[in-house]
Design an enzyme around this catalytic site. Structure first.
Site, PDB file in Angstrom:
ATOM      1  N   CYS A  75       0.864  -1.179   0.000  1.00  0.00           N
ATOM      2  CA  CYS A  75       0.000   0.000   0.000  1.00  0.00           C
ATOM      3  C   CYS A  75       0.901   1.230   0.000  1.00  0.00           C
ATOM      4  O   CYS A  75       1.721   1.394   0.909  1.00  0.00           O
ATOM      5  CB  CYS A  75      -0.873  -0.021   1.255  1.00  0.00           C
ATOM      6  SG  CYS A  75      -1.841   1.466   1.514  1.00  0.00           S
ATOM      7  N   CYS A 189      -0.828   3.719  -6.360  1.00  0.00           N
ATOM      8  CA  CYS A 189      -1.727   3.126  -5.372  1.00  0.00           C
ATOM      9  C   CYS A 189      -1.931   1.698  -5.854  1.00  0.00           C
ATOM     10  O   CYS A 189      -2.208   1.486  -7.043  1.00  0.00           O
ATOM     11  CB  CYS A 189      -3.062   3.874  -5.340  1.00  0.00           C
ATOM     12  SG  CYS A 189      -4.335   3.014  -4.378  1.00  0.00           S
TER      13      CYS A 189
HETATM   14  N1  DGL Z   1      -3.937   0.555  -1.749  1.00  0.00           N
HETATM   15  C1  DGL Z   1      -3.592   1.736  -1.055  1.00  0.00           C
HETATM   16  C2  DGL Z   1      -2.407   2.452  -1.707  1.00  0.00           C
HETATM   17  O1  DGL Z   1      -1.603   1.818  -2.360  1.00  0.00           O
HETATM   18  C3  DGL Z   1      -4.589   2.805  -0.722  1.00  0.00           C
HETATM   19  C4  DGL Z   1      -6.003   2.529  -0.620  1.00  0.00           C
HETATM   20  C5  DGL Z   1      -6.713   3.345   0.423  1.00  0.00           C
HETATM   21  O2  DGL Z   1      -6.967   4.547   0.248  1.00  0.00           O
HETATM   22  O3  DGL Z   1      -6.989   2.719   1.426  1.00  0.00           O
HETATM   23  O4  DGL Z   1      -2.237   3.619  -1.546  1.00  0.00           O
END
Ligand code: DGL
Length: 264
Positions: A75, A189
Site C-alpha cells: 500500500c 496506489c
Molecule cells: N492501496 C492503497 C495504496 O496503495 C490505498 C487505498 C486506500 O486509500 O486505502 O495507496
C-alpha cells in the site's frame, strides 16, 4: 527460519493482490497470509497520524500472531507515511511499496509524468524526495484520486464499474496545466492496476501506465534468497472488517490461490 513461515501481504483492502500476482509467479511455494484492513479502508482520506497508528498497531499484532518471515506493506499510502516507523518497531524485514517514479522518469519521452495515487500519498515528503532524487529535469504532475480505491474494491466484488466512473476520478490529472503533455502515468496506489483497462481507456492508448508491483515482488524474492519454503496449510486472508463483506471477494482471492477467508 522455518520453511512454513509465511510472507504477510498487508493492504487496506484488495490492492495488495496486485503485488501477490507477480509474487506467486516468482515464488509459487511461498506460504502467504493476506491481511486487509477493511475496517480502516480507505486510508487515502485519513490523516497521517491515523494511518501510522493503525498500520503500526495492526502489523505489530499480526507479526506476533503469524510470525511472518517478511511483511510487505502493499500500500503506497501506508508505506509513504509509516514505513520508517514500522521498521523501527518490528524486527521482521519489511518491504514497502512506493511510487515508481524512477522507471517513469527513464521512460517518459515528453518529460512530463503523471502521478496518480491517494490524496494522502500525494502530499507525503517521501514522494517529494523520490521526485527530487529521480525526476530531476522532468515535470511531475500529481493527482489524488481517492474515489478510484472504492471503484477497484467494487470491481473485485463483482460489481459493474464503468469507464466513465473511472475517467471522472482520473481526469483531474490531465486537466491541470501541462497535463496534455503527460505520456507516462505512475499508478501510485496498489488498487489502481485493478482498473488498468478502464484507466487506459480514460487516458488513451498513447499514455503508458506503470506500477511497481513486479519490482516489489522481485525485492521480496531477493530478501528471501536461500530460504526454504514449504506450505504446511492452505494460504488464507484475514480482514479487520465484517466477514460477510469480505466473502464477496471470494472469487478474486481464489484466483490468487487463497480459498480461506477469516476475521482477524
Ligand atoms: N492501496 C492503497 C495504496 O496503495 C490505498 C487505498 C486506500 O486509500 O486505502 O495507496
Amino acid at each position: 527460519m522455518r520453511a512454513d513461515a509465511p510472507i504477510l501481504i498487508f493492504d487496506s483492502g484488495v490492492g495488495g493482490l496486485t503485488v501477490l500476482g507477480p509474487l506467486r509467479r516468482l515464488l509459487p511455494d511461498a506460504p502467504v497470509i493476506y491481511a486487509a484492513d477493511i475496517a480502516g479502508l480507505p486510508y487515502g482520506t485519513k490523516s497521517e497520524a491515523e494511518v501510522a497508528a493503525r498500520v503500526s498497531g495492526l502489523l505489530g499484532r499480526m507479526a506476533e500472531r503469524y510470525q511472518p518471515r517478511l511483511i510487505c506493506i502493499a500500500c503506497n499510502t501506508a508505506s509513504t507515511i509509516a514505513l520508517g516507523m514500522v521498521r523501527e518497531v518490528l524486527e521482521t524485514p519489511i518491504v514497502g511499496t512506493v511510487p515508481a517514479i524512477k522507471p517513469a522518469a527513464a521512460m517518459t519521452k515528453s518529460g512530463t509524468i503523471g502521478l496518480l495515487g491517494t490524496e494522502a500519498t500525494m502530499r507525503q515528503r517521501y514522494v517529494d524526495e523520490l521526485e527530487s532524487a529521480f525526476a530531476e529535469g522532468k515535470r511531475l504532475l500529481r493527482h489524488g484520486a481517492n474515489g478510484l480505491v472504492m471503484l477497484a474494491e467494487a470491481k473485485l466484488r463483482g460489481e459493474r464499474v464503468s469507464v466513465d466512473a473511472v475517467a471522472q476520478e482520473a481526469k483531474g490529472l490531465v486537466l491541470q496545466p501541462h497535463g496534455e503533455a503527460i505520456d507516462t502515468v505512475v499508478l501510485a496506489c496498489t488498487h489502481f492496476p485493478l482498473l488498468r483497462e478502464e484507466l487506459q481507456e480514460a487516458y488513451g492508448k498513447d499514455v503508458t501506465l506503470i506500477d511497481g508491483a513486479e519490482g516489489i515482488a522481485r525485492r521480496i524474492v531477493s530478501l528471501s534468497e536461500g530460504q526454504a519454503f514449504s506450505r504446511e496449510r492452505p494460504d488464507f486472508a484475514v480482514t479487520t472488517g465484517p466477514l460477510g463483506d469480505f466473502e464477496k471477494l471470494g472469487d478474486a482471492f481464489a484466483r490468487h490461490g487463497i480459498e480461506r477467508l477469516e476475521r482477524f
